[in-house]
Design an enzyme around this catalytic site. Structure first.
Site, PDB file in Angstrom:
ATOM      1  N   ASP A  36      71.745  17.156  14.238  1.00  0.00           N
ATOM      2  CA  ASP A  36      70.427  16.631  13.892  1.00  0.00           C
ATOM      3  C   ASP A  36      69.587  16.563  15.156  1.00  0.00           C
ATOM      4  O   ASP A  36      70.129  16.410  16.260  1.00  0.00           O
ATOM      5  CB  ASP A  36      70.556  15.237  13.266  1.00  0.00           C
ATOM      6  CG  ASP A  36      69.372  14.876  12.378  1.00  0.00           C
ATOM      7  OD1 ASP A  36      69.505  14.923  11.147  1.00  0.00           O
ATOM      8  OD2 ASP A  36      68.298  14.573  12.934  1.00  0.00           O
ATOM      9  N   ASP A  62      68.338  21.240  17.872  1.00  0.00           N
ATOM     10  CA  ASP A  62      67.065  21.790  17.394  1.00  0.00           C
ATOM     11  C   ASP A  62      67.394  23.144  16.773  1.00  0.00           C
ATOM     12  O   ASP A  62      67.704  24.100  17.485  1.00  0.00           O
ATOM     13  CB  ASP A  62      66.090  21.950  18.559  1.00  0.00           C
ATOM     14  CG  ASP A  62      64.794  22.649  18.177  1.00  0.00           C
ATOM     15  OD1 ASP A  62      64.654  23.073  17.006  1.00  0.00           O
ATOM     16  OD2 ASP A  62      63.919  22.787  19.054  1.00  0.00           O
ATOM     17  N   VAL A  63      67.338  23.236  15.450  1.00  0.00           N
ATOM     18  CA  VAL A  63      67.838  24.442  14.779  1.00  0.00           C
ATOM     19  C   VAL A  63      67.031  25.689  15.100  1.00  0.00           C
ATOM     20  O   VAL A  63      67.510  26.813  14.911  1.00  0.00           O
ATOM     21  CB  VAL A  63      67.910  24.253  13.246  1.00  0.00           C
ATOM     22  CG1 VAL A  63      68.916  23.184  12.882  1.00  0.00           C
ATOM     23  CG2 VAL A  63      66.530  23.950  12.652  1.00  0.00           C
ATOM     24  N   TYR A 154      55.080  26.044   2.930  1.00  0.00           N
ATOM     25  CA  TYR A 154      56.443  25.628   2.594  1.00  0.00           C
ATOM     26  C   TYR A 154      57.105  26.614   1.641  1.00  0.00           C
ATOM     27  O   TYR A 154      58.255  27.025   1.841  1.00  0.00           O
ATOM     28  CB  TYR A 154      56.405  24.232   1.969  1.00  0.00           C
ATOM     29  CG  TYR A 154      57.765  23.686   1.604  1.00  0.00           C
ATOM     30  CD1 TYR A 154      58.665  23.293   2.586  1.00  0.00           C
ATOM     31  CD2 TYR A 154      58.141  23.544   0.269  1.00  0.00           C
ATOM     32  CE1 TYR A 154      59.906  22.775   2.257  1.00  0.00           C
ATOM     33  CE2 TYR A 154      59.379  23.032  -0.072  1.00  0.00           C
ATOM     34  CZ  TYR A 154      60.260  22.643   0.921  1.00  0.00           C
ATOM     35  OH  TYR A 154      61.494  22.139   0.585  1.00  0.00           O
ATOM     36  N   LYS A 158      60.620  28.916   2.009  1.00  0.00           N
ATOM     37  CA  LYS A 158      61.758  28.793   1.102  1.00  0.00           C
ATOM     38  C   LYS A 158      62.000  30.088   0.331  1.00  0.00           C
ATOM     39  O   LYS A 158      63.142  30.420  -0.011  1.00  0.00           O
ATOM     40  CB  LYS A 158      61.546  27.616   0.157  1.00  0.00           C
ATOM     41  CG  LYS A 158      61.546  26.268   0.868  1.00  0.00           C
ATOM     42  CD  LYS A 158      62.845  26.055   1.666  1.00  0.00           C
ATOM     43  CE  LYS A 158      62.914  24.693   2.319  1.00  0.00           C
ATOM     44  NZ  LYS A 158      64.193  24.460   3.033  1.00  0.00           N
ATOM     45  N   THR A 189      64.354  11.602  -1.559  1.00  0.00           N
ATOM     46  CA  THR A 189      64.477  11.687  -0.107  1.00  0.00           C
ATOM     47  C   THR A 189      63.134  11.348   0.511  1.00  0.00           C
ATOM     48  O   THR A 189      62.153  11.087  -0.193  1.00  0.00           O
ATOM     49  CB  THR A 189      64.888  13.102   0.338  1.00  0.00           C
ATOM     50  OG1 THR A 189      63.824  14.009   0.006  1.00  0.00           O
ATOM     51  CG2 THR A 189      66.181  13.563  -0.335  1.00  0.00           C
TER      52      THR A 189
END
Length: 258
Positions: A36, A62-63, A154, A158, A189
């Site tokens: 994370d 940090d992905v 977004y 996706k 969430t």
């Protein structure tokens, strides 16, 4: 236990769906690498896993950063010697009208959502190839299946994950590496709280648009990820799994607004 002796990397597992999945994986016998960007949240997840008698480590991550991915893989191999499962869960969500979206906003979200998943596969698949087995689950969304105003950015990210998953599944099927995508809908969430705040509505109001008439729980998604991570899904790859209570099936034209 469905994941006994398995090693799983779960990105963005300090909170939300990622955290619930990490706890479930540990309960099912997996050693979990919690990653994370938020160190405090990530360590809390590890502590909860350890209190339950599970095995986990935390790696700040940090992905969108390739060096960080190399470190995650290195730390996983140092502690657990292999990688069996990768769940590319980390992601950003934003509602932004197309004409108001800046290039910086576009690049930031695409880097986390799309580049992050790409880098995860790029650096974990070579380990899986060596053992000729592995399962990768990429987090898309039902926003990657149909359009919605304000979700150009977004939704594009996706949608990219959805197709990237299928491409990778074709490329690595011969190595017995299964790669699937999941497509959650309205899940309880921080993301749905943010969306409700933008719309100035109560999050629970959205349940009336769901055929099952409830918002999803993080456990609903985690259960699907568990299935795809386990050998129960050994003949499943390149597929997309929708967890949205039926939202993506469409809306009844006769449905009353009352």
């Amino acid at each position: 236990m469905k994941l006994e002796n398995k090693v799983a990397i779960i990105t963005g597992s300090g909170t939300g769906i990622g955290k619930t999945t990490a706890l479930l994986f540990a309960k099912e016998g997996a050693s979990v690498v919690v990653t994370d960007i938020n160190e405090e949240n990530g360590k809390k997840t590890v502590n909860e896993i350890e209190k339950l008698g599970g095995n986990a480590i935390f790696v700040k991550h940090d992905v969108g950063n390739e060096e960080d991915w190399k470190n995650v893989v290195d730390q996983t191999l140092i502690h657990f010697d292999t990688i069996d499962i990768l769940y590319n869960n980390a992601g950003l969500f934003t509602i932004s009208p197309l004409l108001e979206t800046t290039v910086d906003e576009w690049n930031k979200l695409m880097t986390v959502n799309v580049t992050g998943s790409f880098l995860g596969m790029k650096h974990c698949i070579p380990i899986m190839i060596k053992k000729r087995k592995g399962s990768i689950i990429n987090a898309s969304s039902n926003a990657g299946l149909f359009g919605a105003a304000g979700l150009t950015l977004y939704g594009a990210s996706k949608g990219a994950i959805r197709i990237m998953t299928k491409d990778a599944a074709m490329e690595f099927g011969n190595d017995n590496i299964r790669i699937n995508s999941i497509h959650p809908g309205y899940i309880k969430t921080q993301m749905i709280e943010y969306a409700a705040n933008v719309a100035q509505k109560n999050p629970e109001d959205q349940a009336k648009y769901v055929p099952l008439r409830r918002l999803g729980e993080t456990r609903d998604v985690a259960n699907m990820v568990l299935y795809l991570a386990s050998d129960d899904s050994s003949y499943v790859t390149g597929a997309e799994f929708v967890i949205d209570g039926g939202v993506s099936t469409g809306h009844s034209v006769w449905e009353s607004e009352e």
